[in-house]
Enzyme design. Structure first.
Site, PDB file in Angstrom:
ATOM      1  N   LYS A 131      -5.446   1.615  -9.339  1.00 49.24           N
ATOM      2  CA  LYS A 131      -5.481  -0.009 -10.045  1.00 49.24           C
ATOM      3  C   LYS A 131      -6.531  -0.447 -10.771  1.00 49.24           C
ATOM      4  O   LYS A 131      -7.971   0.302 -10.335  1.00 49.24           O
ATOM      5  CB  LYS A 131      -5.981  -0.706  -8.753  1.00 49.24           C
ATOM      6  CG  LYS A 131      -4.249  -0.833  -8.002  1.00 49.24           C
ATOM      7  CD  LYS A 131      -2.873  -1.528  -7.779  1.00 49.24           C
ATOM      8  CE  LYS A 131      -2.099  -1.322  -6.360  1.00 49.24           C
ATOM      9  NZ  LYS A 131      -0.413  -1.922  -7.023  1.00 49.24           N
ATOM     10  N   LYS A 133      -2.389  -1.265 -11.602  1.00 45.73           N
ATOM     11  CA  LYS A 133      -1.380  -0.733 -11.348  1.00 45.73           C
ATOM     12  C   LYS A 133      -1.264  -0.025 -13.087  1.00 45.73           C
ATOM     13  O   LYS A 133      -0.378   0.873 -13.281  1.00 45.73           O
ATOM     14  CB  LYS A 133      -0.566  -1.713 -11.105  1.00 45.73           C
ATOM     15  CG  LYS A 133      -0.280  -2.496 -11.904  1.00 45.73           C
ATOM     16  CD  LYS A 133       0.381  -3.894 -10.645  1.00 45.73           C
ATOM     17  CE  LYS A 133       1.838  -3.176 -10.852  1.00 45.73           C
ATOM     18  NZ  LYS A 133       3.027  -3.780  -9.231  1.00 45.73           N
ATOM     19  N   LYS A 157      -1.880   8.549  -6.307  1.00 43.30           N
ATOM     20  CA  LYS A 157      -0.335   8.096  -7.467  1.00 43.30           C
ATOM     21  C   LYS A 157      -0.777   7.615  -7.857  1.00 43.30           C
ATOM     22  O   LYS A 157      -0.697   5.958  -8.595  1.00 43.30           O
ATOM     23  CB  LYS A 157       0.575   8.086  -6.468  1.00 43.30           C
ATOM     24  CG  LYS A 157       0.507   6.670  -5.460  1.00 43.30           C
ATOM     25  CD  LYS A 157       1.832   6.045  -4.624  1.00 43.30           C
ATOM     26  CE  LYS A 157       3.139   5.404  -5.815  1.00 43.30           C
ATOM     27  NZ  LYS A 157       2.929   4.268  -6.448  1.00 43.30           N
ATOM     28  N   ASP A 159       0.780   4.109 -10.536  1.00 44.20           N
ATOM     29  CA  ASP A 159       2.328   2.888 -10.159  1.00 44.20           C
ATOM     30  C   ASP A 159       3.680   3.407 -10.779  1.00 44.20           C
ATOM     31  O   ASP A 159       3.933   3.967 -10.952  1.00 44.20           O
ATOM     32  CB  ASP A 159       1.536   0.949 -10.468  1.00 44.20           C
ATOM     33  CG  ASP A 159       1.795   0.377 -10.428  1.00 44.20           C
ATOM     34  OD1 ASP A 159       3.127  -0.130 -10.653  1.00 44.20           O
ATOM     35  OD2 ASP A 159       1.629  -0.230  -9.074  1.00 44.20           O
ATOM     36  N   GLU A 160       3.990   2.349  -9.674  1.00 44.73           N
ATOM     37  CA  GLU A 160       5.837   2.644 -10.003  1.00 44.73           C
ATOM     38  C   GLU A 160       6.294   2.301 -11.506  1.00 44.73           C
ATOM     39  O   GLU A 160       7.161   2.752 -11.577  1.00 44.73           O
ATOM     40  CB  GLU A 160       6.833   1.908  -9.388  1.00 44.73           C
ATOM     41  CG  GLU A 160       7.091   0.166  -9.371  1.00 44.73           C
ATOM     42  CD  GLU A 160       5.151  -0.212  -8.381  1.00 44.73           C
ATOM     43  OE1 GLU A 160       5.778  -1.598  -8.286  1.00 44.73           O
ATOM     44  OE2 GLU A 160       4.426   0.289  -8.205  1.00 44.73           O
ATOM     45  N   HIS A 246       8.985   6.487  -4.991  1.00 44.72           N
ATOM     46  CA  HIS A 246       8.685   5.464  -4.564  1.00 44.72           C
ATOM     47  C   HIS A 246      10.199   4.597  -4.917  1.00 44.72           C
ATOM     48  O   HIS A 246      11.308   4.744  -4.746  1.00 44.72           O
ATOM     49  CB  HIS A 246       8.241   4.900  -5.639  1.00 44.72           C
ATOM     50  CG  HIS A 246       7.134   3.406  -5.669  1.00 44.72           C
ATOM     51  ND1 HIS A 246       8.049   2.206  -5.779  1.00 44.72           N
ATOM     52  CD2 HIS A 246       6.230   3.216  -5.463  1.00 44.72           C
ATOM     53  CE1 HIS A 246       7.583   1.291  -5.722  1.00 44.72           C
ATOM     54  NE2 HIS A 246       5.865   1.816  -5.491  1.00 44.72           N
ATOM     55  N   GLY A 317       2.009  -1.461   0.878  1.00 41.72           N
ATOM     56  CA  GLY A 317       1.894  -3.058   0.441  1.00 41.72           C
ATOM     57  C   GLY A 317       1.337  -3.785   1.102  1.00 41.72           C
ATOM     58  O   GLY A 317       1.576  -4.048   2.173  1.00 41.72           O
ATOM     59  N   GLY A 318       0.029  -3.757   1.057  1.00 44.33           N
ATOM     60  CA  GLY A 318      -0.850  -5.219   1.171  1.00 44.33           C
ATOM     61  C   GLY A 318      -1.443  -4.624   2.428  1.00 44.33           C
ATOM     62  O   GLY A 318      -2.151  -5.062   3.665  1.00 44.33           O
ATOM     63  N   GLY A 341      -4.835  -2.749  -3.636  1.00 45.07           N
ATOM     64  CA  GLY A 341      -6.330  -3.243  -3.546  1.00 45.07           C
ATOM     65  C   GLY A 341      -7.312  -3.115  -2.319  1.00 45.07           C
ATOM     66  O   GLY A 341      -8.078  -3.242  -3.082  1.00 45.07           O
TER      67      GLY A 341
END
Length: 389
Positions: A131, A133, A157, A159-160, A246, A317-318, A341
């Site tokens: 990040k 991203k 990894k 980001d998508e 992903h 995710g979060g 994050g």
């Protein structure tokens, strides 16, 4: 296990459910909107069971071309979604017979192989997403990756949405990141994966993967729903690296619990096609989640399935250190818990954020509440001060 393919659907309709189920069976096999000769052939699908609003349709295995996942989907998840008489319909699950499962080689690298490569055998793996991203150049990407691995992470990894854009060319990015990870390993002994996103069209994805490998890549990543299951299968057969899968775009299919395609079906197809890791959803996090479906995906990826290697479910995710235990309670040790994050947003930076995630995993393994463990681990304490439990 049936000899044929059995698909399970949840159906909402004003029709009698038997009639609706028969419409699905006809549309997806030999039937059409009016009577035609030959519609009653041995290849016609049939209604196997109806219970409440759940119907099971049995499709003769001869309808399927072994090894062709796109064609499988055209049968079990095709025009039925557009049938006017059906208000909503959701493909909940599909049972494939042994003959079709064995038409696929599955993962070349499974859970045990991935663990062996980075020498981590007795705990969940901990990962992060670079990040911001998008927007970082190759050198900046490498600095973020190196900082995360210095904090003890096992996987970094892309980001998508990051592939081979001008601001961060893939080849240069791989060179920079792998050089940085080599430096971290030489200094600390810590080995880690870098999953480089090679998502591209069918005509170029293998060539792109080979270019990444030539520059030192030790793991590939693919956006399976945008690239297609065949793209994953091409990579699985064509390269000798683990593949991180992903599921971007899945919400268009999975989020409406009454319509679309369940994540369970996607998970089974990914295992057949050759993924090593698959994002399956968090038990606690920012994305819409379904605990029952998470459990089903976990078991489909890791259970015995005609010898196919086992796949890591990925919780992401979060997620931050305060949410680690809730996810590990669901997935257990053979999973990857991943924070973007929740690593890089740590008040003391990426390395401290990585350490806090690792410490949260240690707390779970020790059976100690994370808030208690934080009293003697400053990075974790700072993370909990920022995000809570």
């Amino acid at each position: 296990m049936h000899r044929d393919v059995v698909a399970r659907y949840r159906v909402e309709t004003d029709l009698p459910l038997r009639k609706a189920a028969e419409a699905i069976a006809a549309e997806q096999s030999t039937g059409t909107w009016t009577e035609v000769r030959g519609a009653e052939s041995d290849l016609a699908a049939s209604v196997l069971s109806i219970e409440g609003n759940i119907v099971e349709i049995e499709f003769p295995v001869e309808l399927f071309e072994p090894g062709n996942i796109p064609q499988y989907l055209s049968v079990i998840a095709g025009n039925l979604f557009g049938l006017e008489a059906l208000k909503k319909v959701r493909l909940l699950d599909v049972d494939f017979p042994e003959s079709l499962i064995r038409a696929h080689s599955g993962p070349k690298f499974g859970i045990e192989d991935a663990r062996r490569i980075i020498d981590v055998h007795d705990r969940p793996l901990v990962g992060t997403i670079v990040k911001p991203k998008v927007g970082l150049n190759p050198r900046q990407t490498a600095e973020v990756a190196g900082a995360a691995v210095r904090g003890g992470l096992d996987l970094v990894k892309d980001d998508e949405t990051l592939t081979d854009q001008k601001f961060c060319p893939m080849e240069k990015r791989v060179e920079e990141v792998m050089a940085e990870l080599d430096r971290v390993e030489s200094e600390t002994g810590k080995r880690a994966f870098y999953a480089v996103n090679v998502t591209a069209g069918a005509d170029t994805i293998l060539e792109r993967a080979e270019r990444a490998i030539d520059r030192g890549a030790n793991m590939l990543m693919v956006d399976v729903l945008t690239a297609g299951f065949s793209a994953l299968e091409v990579l699985g057969r064509g390269v000798d690296l683990p593949i991180h899968v992903h599921r971007t775009m899945h919400g268009a299919m999975t989020r409406d619990r009454a319509h679309g395609i369940s994540m369970l079906v996607i998970a089974k197809l990914v295992r057949m096609a050759g993924g090593t890791n698959l994002h399956t959803g968090s038990y606690v996090g920012k994305m819409a989640s379904d605990i029952e479906e998470n459990n089903q995906c976990r078991d489909a990826l890791r259970g015995e399935w005609y010898g196919l290697k086992r796949v890591f479910p990925v919780a992401s995710g979060g997620i931050h250190p305060g949410k680690v235990a809730g996810n590990l309670d669901g997935y257990g040790r053979d999973c990857i818990v991943q924070a973007g994050g929740g690593v890089h947003g740590h008040p003391d930076g990426t390395t401290a954020g990585a350490r806090a995630m690792v410490q949260a995993v240690e707390a779970w393994l020790s059976g100690v509440p994370v808030s208690e463990y934080a009293k003697s681990h400053k990075e974790l304490e700072r993370a909990l001060e920022r995000w809570g439990v």
